[in-house]
Design a protein around this motif. Structure first.
Motif, short mmCIF file in Angstrom:
data_model
loop_
_atom_site.label_atom_id
_atom_site.label_comp_id
_atom_site.label_asym_id
_atom_site.label_seq_id
_atom_site.Cartn_x
_atom_site.Cartn_y
_atom_site.Cartn_z
N GLU A 194 0.81 -1.21 0.00
CA GLU A 194 0.00 0.00 0.00
C GLU A 194 0.85 1.27 0.00
O GLU A 194 0.32 2.37 -0.10
N VAL A 195 2.15 1.12 0.11
CA VAL A 195 3.04 2.28 0.16
C VAL A 195 2.98 3.05 -1.15
O VAL A 195 3.10 2.48 -2.23
N ASP A 196 2.75 4.35 -1.05
CA ASP A 196 2.73 5.23 -2.22
C ASP A 196 3.41 6.54 -1.80
O ASP A 196 2.77 7.47 -1.33
N ALA A 197 4.73 6.58 -1.96
CA ALA A 197 5.51 7.72 -1.48
C ALA A 197 5.08 9.02 -2.15
O ALA A 197 5.12 10.09 -1.53
N LYS A 198 4.66 8.95 -3.41
CA LYS A 198 4.26 10.17 -4.11
C LYS A 198 3.03 10.80 -3.46
O LYS A 198 2.84 12.02 -3.52
N GLN A 199 2.18 9.97 -2.86
CA GLN A 199 0.99 10.47 -2.19
C GLN A 199 1.21 10.68 -0.69
O GLN A 199 0.30 11.08 0.02
N GLY A 200 2.44 10.41 -0.23
CA GLY A 200 2.72 10.54 1.19
C GLY A 200 2.13 9.43 2.02
O GLY A 200 1.95 9.57 3.23
N ARG A 201 1.82 8.32 1.39
CA ARG A 201 1.23 7.18 2.09
C ARG A 201 2.32 6.14 2.31
O ARG A 201 2.96 5.70 1.35
N GLY A 202 2.53 5.76 3.53
CA GLY A 202 3.57 4.78 3.80
C GLY A 202 3.92 4.64 5.26
O GLY A 202 4.64 3.72 5.65
N TRP A 203 3.41 5.56 6.10
CA TRP A 203 3.68 5.45 7.53
C TRP A 203 3.06 4.17 8.08
O TRP A 203 1.94 3.81 7.72
N VAL A 204 3.81 3.50 8.93
CA VAL A 204 3.41 2.20 9.46
C VAL A 204 3.00 2.34 10.92
O VAL A 204 3.75 2.87 11.74
N ASP A 205 1.80 1.91 11.22
CA ASP A 205 1.28 1.90 12.59
C ASP A 205 1.89 0.68 13.29
O ASP A 205 1.48 -0.46 13.06
N ALA A 206 2.89 0.92 14.14
CA ALA A 206 3.65 -0.18 14.74
C ALA A 206 2.74 -1.16 15.48
O ALA A 206 2.95 -2.38 15.43
N TYR A 207 1.72 -0.66 16.15
CA TYR A 207 0.80 -1.54 16.87
C TYR A 207 0.10 -2.48 15.91
O TYR A 207 -0.02 -3.68 16.17
N ARG A 208 -0.35 -1.96 14.78
CA ARG A 208 -1.10 -2.77 13.82
C ARG A 208 -0.22 -3.81 13.11
O ARG A 208 -0.72 -4.81 12.60
N VAL A 209 1.08 -3.59 13.08
CA VAL A 209 1.98 -4.59 12.48
C VAL A 209 1.83 -5.92 13.20
O VAL A 209 1.76 -6.99 12.58
N LEU A 210 1.75 -5.86 14.52
CA LEU A 210 1.70 -7.09 15.32
C LEU A 210 0.29 -7.43 15.81
O LEU A 210 0.04 -8.57 16.20
#
Length: 271
Positions: A194-210
């Motif tokens: 889902e990462v889309d650097a051009k749209q500024g989308r890519g921050w990862v919610d550390a809690y949701r990873v696990l």
């Protein structure tokens, strides 16, 4: 590396409730605190931080609110001396409320953020929206910078139904408004594809990873028996750059003991 994020609702109040004793037992490397509600000079004795507010082996850096005493304020505690500490993003009304501090360790930046709440009325909600719009290109720039970032703090926004007990009844309340959720979710990429650097989308919610389906809350109203009944909101996050997604090893919300109306969020990262 273990990083703790915690809205203290007053560093002096949290200290009296035993927060720093608990913190020392966590063996953490960095603490990002929000809502210190103190001026740094009020915590000093003989020119240094009083031992009640500075565990042995740590140093601390503060960004107090200058607009109002006993309000807002952020801090970072760390075992290691940062290469640089930043306390301003260039917007005086935000900076002077004491809402941002960043510690840089090599290529890693750890930020303590306190995003405004809009719960007091339309004026502050309007300001919150202004801050969100202003922050977006800054966060986009950080995401594209090549640095590793850990953005800790009280974001005052839930992401989804999983993050709040009373979802339906809060749709018109600050912190759960659809435009707020759209903004925050627009920053995040819960899956690597889902990462889309051009749209500024890519921050990862550390809690949701696990905990992709987890329903741990980090804040409870002081009204009624919200905490006793676990009628809470998850509004405290550690958002990290995609480079850190696979380095999230453990994540826990510590609802007990109670040091504040918020709970500490503890995340372990592989070095």
């Amino acid at each position: 590396m273990r990083i703790v994020s915690f809205n203290a609702n007053g560093v002096r109040s949290a200290a009296k409730k035993g927060f720093f004793d608990w913190f020392v037992a966590q063996d953490a490397d960095v603490l990002c605190m929000q809502e210190t509600k103190a001026q740094e000079h009020q915590l000093l004795v003989d020119g240094g931080l009083h031992a009640d507010f500075l565990p042995a082996g740590y140093k601390a850096w503060f960004r107090d609110a200058t607009t109002k005493k006993g309000y807002s304020g952020v801090a970072i505690y760390a075992r290691r001396e940062p290469d640089e500490v930043r306390t301003a993003l260039g917007r005086p009304d935000f900076d002077e409320e004491g809402r941002y501090i960043e510690a840089r360790f090599g290529n890693l930046s750890v930020v303590s953020f306190y995003i405004p709440s809009g719960s007091s009325g339309e004026l502050r909600q309007g300001y919150k929206f202004q801050v969100m719009e202003w922050l977006k290109p800054i966060l986009d720039q950080w995401l594209a910078s090549g640095r590793d970032y850990v953005l800790c703090g009280d974001w005052n926004i839930v992401r989804s139904r999983l993050d709040i007990r009373n979802w339906t009844s809060n749709q018109k309340n600050s912190g759960c408004l659809p435009p707020e959720r759209d903004w925050l979710n627009g920053l995040c990429a819960d899956q690597a594809d889902e990462v889309d650097a051009k749209q500024g989308r890519g921050w990862v919610d550390a809690y949701r990873v696990l905990h992709p389906e987890g329903q741990d809350y980090t804040w409870w109203s002081n009204r009624g028996a919200a905490r006793a009944n676990d009628v809470g909101w998850r509004i405290d996050y550690q958002l990290v750059t995609p480079s850190l997604r696979d380095r999230v090893l453990a994540c826990a919300v510590h609802a007990e003991p109670r040091f504040s109306d918020h709970a500490p969020l503890v995340v372990d990262y592989r070095a």
